[in-house]
Design an enzyme around this catalytic site. Structure first.
Site, PDB file in Angstrom:
ATOM      1  N   ASP A  75      42.514 -86.274  -8.815  1.00 46.89           N
ATOM      2  CA  ASP A  75      42.851 -85.549  -7.586  1.00 46.89           C
ATOM      3  C   ASP A  75      41.601 -85.449  -6.714  1.00 46.89           C
ATOM      4  O   ASP A  75      40.543 -85.023  -7.175  1.00 46.89           O
ATOM      5  CB  ASP A  75      43.345 -84.135  -7.915  1.00 46.89           C
ATOM      6  CG  ASP A  75      44.699 -84.156  -8.612  1.00 46.89           C
ATOM      7  OD1 ASP A  75      45.165 -85.257  -8.975  1.00 46.89           O
ATOM      8  OD2 ASP A  75      45.285 -83.069  -8.787  1.00 46.89           O
ATOM      9  N   HIS A 113      37.501 -82.479  -5.397  1.00 45.46           N
ATOM     10  CA  HIS A 113      38.721 -81.680  -5.531  1.00 45.46           C
ATOM     11  C   HIS A 113      38.300 -80.202  -5.531  1.00 45.46           C
ATOM     12  O   HIS A 113      37.132 -79.895  -5.329  1.00 45.46           O
ATOM     13  CB  HIS A 113      39.417 -82.089  -6.839  1.00 45.46           C
ATOM     14  CG  HIS A 113      40.823 -81.585  -6.981  1.00 45.46           C
ATOM     15  ND1 HIS A 113      41.708 -81.540  -5.947  1.00 45.46           N
ATOM     16  CD2 HIS A 113      41.502 -81.124  -8.069  1.00 45.46           C
ATOM     17  CE1 HIS A 113      42.867 -81.068  -6.383  1.00 45.46           C
ATOM     18  NE2 HIS A 113      42.761 -80.797  -7.664  1.00 45.46           N
ATOM     19  N   HIS A 172      42.995 -79.267 -14.494  1.00 46.70           N
ATOM     20  CA  HIS A 172      44.223 -78.610 -14.022  1.00 46.70           C
ATOM     21  C   HIS A 172      45.353 -78.900 -15.011  1.00 46.70           C
ATOM     22  O   HIS A 172      45.431 -79.987 -15.599  1.00 46.70           O
ATOM     23  CB  HIS A 172      44.601 -79.103 -12.617  1.00 46.70           C
ATOM     24  CG  HIS A 172      43.924 -78.338 -11.513  1.00 46.70           C
ATOM     25  ND1 HIS A 172      43.684 -78.872 -10.275  1.00 46.70           N
ATOM     26  CD2 HIS A 172      43.462 -77.056 -11.474  1.00 46.70           C
ATOM     27  CE1 HIS A 172      43.078 -77.961  -9.513  1.00 46.70           C
ATOM     28  NE2 HIS A 172      42.929 -76.853 -10.224  1.00 46.70           N
ATOM     29  N   ASP A 202      48.421 -79.685 -14.799  1.00 45.63           N
ATOM     30  CA  ASP A 202      49.297 -80.852 -14.640  1.00 45.63           C
ATOM     31  C   ASP A 202      48.629 -82.147 -15.102  1.00 45.63           C
ATOM     32  O   ASP A 202      49.243 -83.215 -15.046  1.00 45.63           O
ATOM     33  CB  ASP A 202      49.820 -80.969 -13.194  1.00 45.63           C
ATOM     34  CG  ASP A 202      48.710 -81.055 -12.141  1.00 45.63           C
ATOM     35  OD1 ASP A 202      47.679 -80.377 -12.301  1.00 45.63           O
ATOM     36  OD2 ASP A 202      48.889 -81.801 -11.157  1.00 45.63           O
TER      37      ASP A 202
END
Ligand SMILES: [Zn+2]
Ligand SMILES: [Zn+2]
Lengths: 317, 317
Positions: free
Chosen positions: B211, B140, B65, B67
């Site tokens: 995550d 995730h 991802h 981020d």
């Protein structure tokens, strides 16, 4: 129109200057912003301004060096996350499309708006009723573009005292007169648009140049411009480095502005070697030119109105 | 060993928290840093610390991802520009290699050091004389890894009073004794390593999880760890969102730590909806656990020594 600088440094971020990103605010003109280059953390810089990513309409990329593009993926994703749903168009050199597409795919980023990516060559890259944008290759160590943004002449203002005197009823007829059409009134009289409107107003001309050494195409793009935004990575003492790395000194930038008979010069892409107290000396090196010269700072904003360029404020920081 | 948090937010940068990046400082252990995840502007955050990019030895990426990865290209380039010449290894999910390679190629970034990119699967992904790093898939919305970093037992300390008492001459023999070898003295006596050294010291065990929602592999990686770093994007009131987006509440994180019999919990990846004054309430939701729980802040640094975790300072900001 305002120019808001989000990054005015060269190559790498420093505490004082982020890598390149310049916002052309066209809120009065079209309710949107155009962004020129997008170094890493451009979206972070926006957090310290009132800019809303969803109002970004176009992004122009001068060249593919990291300090001009690494902020794109994050900004594109955040614009979507923050509710941006209007389409966005990116104009940039060959190679940008494959990179953006692989980046969004790799990071499983699904945008909630239509993203157009246009790989450009020299010529008119955008034109509508209001604006023309022309790109020309300038001279850096990799392919790099400069842009001339021309606002078309503004529709003449309707002079309401004159339409009132002629007893033109308020409403749709006024709109037609304003748009240049002659109209017939309910009582049969003909009113000519030219009799009730002022003179058309010239639009602005702005040259935004990417990383470059002094070159002919920079002059050509800047010809007669109201504002030239030119890089000045180096100064007189470091001119040799400018030559070596395909960059300019502040003197090169001023000479472009002078040869082009342009009215105002702003320089950006300032090497981190120059600290705030060096800037006065840089400006001294171009003190003999007879047009205003500004060294852009992060968060500085310049307003263009009534034919004058004014530094209006530093945004919140 | 210290943990220095450069970004503790979720999804997008906010004024208070940058996107994820955590530095494991191993200066005493091996003179280097390891970085876990690298959100956009991680290099900008480093400018506000004493960290030197050239000392970065390894970067571990939990998942792709934006981020967690958009800061990589800029950091890799700046590390080279700032004189980093030691090789650097990146460990991350499948897809990271093609993206980094296209990004560096597109931006004409030529690194002055050797970059190794290793696409990982579950299992031991690194081992040397000092450390073992194990990766396991956690749960995730896209493939995501957690890591267990195990420091091997430290070589026993030489007790100099004992070697002096036995009249072992200072010099290379001491080094051999320290390394566990028995030696013969010049006068023919044999000295056993175990007679002149202390007890071997346990190394630390650290779980750094990406995550994830609450899952078995998080517990397995955290088993008996000294420190667990677990995400807590949400809290009790927003638990439904956690379920929807494959994230955890602070209660989930604490339950992982408890089930694993781990000693200390630090949570990061905090949603921007939580402002500083909400954090006390988040901590209240896990007040019934009997191990220390910290909510990480950007620039907070934690020191691990003598079996204790201490928040030592916030770095310059
Ligand atoms: Zn540049
Ligand atoms: Zn995340």
């Amino acid at each position: 129109m305002q120019l808001l600088f989000l990054g005015t440094g060269a190559g790498m971020p420093s505490k004082g200057r982020n890598t390149t990103a310049t916002v052309l605010k066209l809120l009065e003109e079209r309710g949107t912003y155009w962004l020129f280059d997008c170094g890493e953390a451009t979206q972070h810089q926006m957090l310290h301004t009132t800019l809303k990513p969803r109002k970004l309409e176009k992004i122009f990329i001068t060249h593919l060096h990291g300090d001009h593009i690494y902020g794109l993926p994050g900004l594109l994703g955040s614009r979507s996350f923050l509710g941006g749903d209007a389409s966005l168009t990116i104009y940039g050199p060959k190679g940008i499309k494959a990179w953006i597409e692989l980046t969004l795919l790799t990071s499983s980023t699904y945008l909630q708006y239509k993203l157009n990516i246009i790989e450009i060559e020299d010529g008119i890259i955008f034109e509508d009723a209001q604006f023309v944008v022309e790109a020309k290759s300038i001279e850096h160590v990799i392919p790099c573009f400069g842009f001339k943004i021309t606002q078309k002449p503004l529709p003449p203002q309707l002079i309401i005292e004159k339409t009132d005197a002629l007893k033109v009823p308020r409403g749709p007829l006024l709109k037609q007169l304003k748009e240049g059409h002659d109209v017939e009134l309910p009582d049969g009289r003909i009113v000519l648009s030219k009799d009730v409107t002022g003179d058309p107003k010239e639009g602005f001309q702005l040259a935004i140049l990417g990383d470059t050494k002094y070159c002919e195409n920079s002059i050509s793009l800047s010809q007669g411009a109201d504002i030239v935004l030119h890089e000045a990575t180096f100064d007189k003492e470091t001119a040799e480095l400018a030559g070596l790395y395909g960059h300019s000194t502040i003197l090169d930038a001023a000479n472009v502005c002078k040869e082009a008979n342009a009215l105002n010069l702003i320089v950006n892409h300032i090497s981190a070697r120059f600290l705030p107290y060096h800037l006065k000396e840089m400006l001294n090196q171009v003190a003999h030119f007879d047009f205003p010269i500004h060294i852009a700072e992060d968060f500085a904003e310049y307003d263009w109105s009534n034919g004058r360029l004014n530094k209006i404020t530093d945004s919140e920081r």
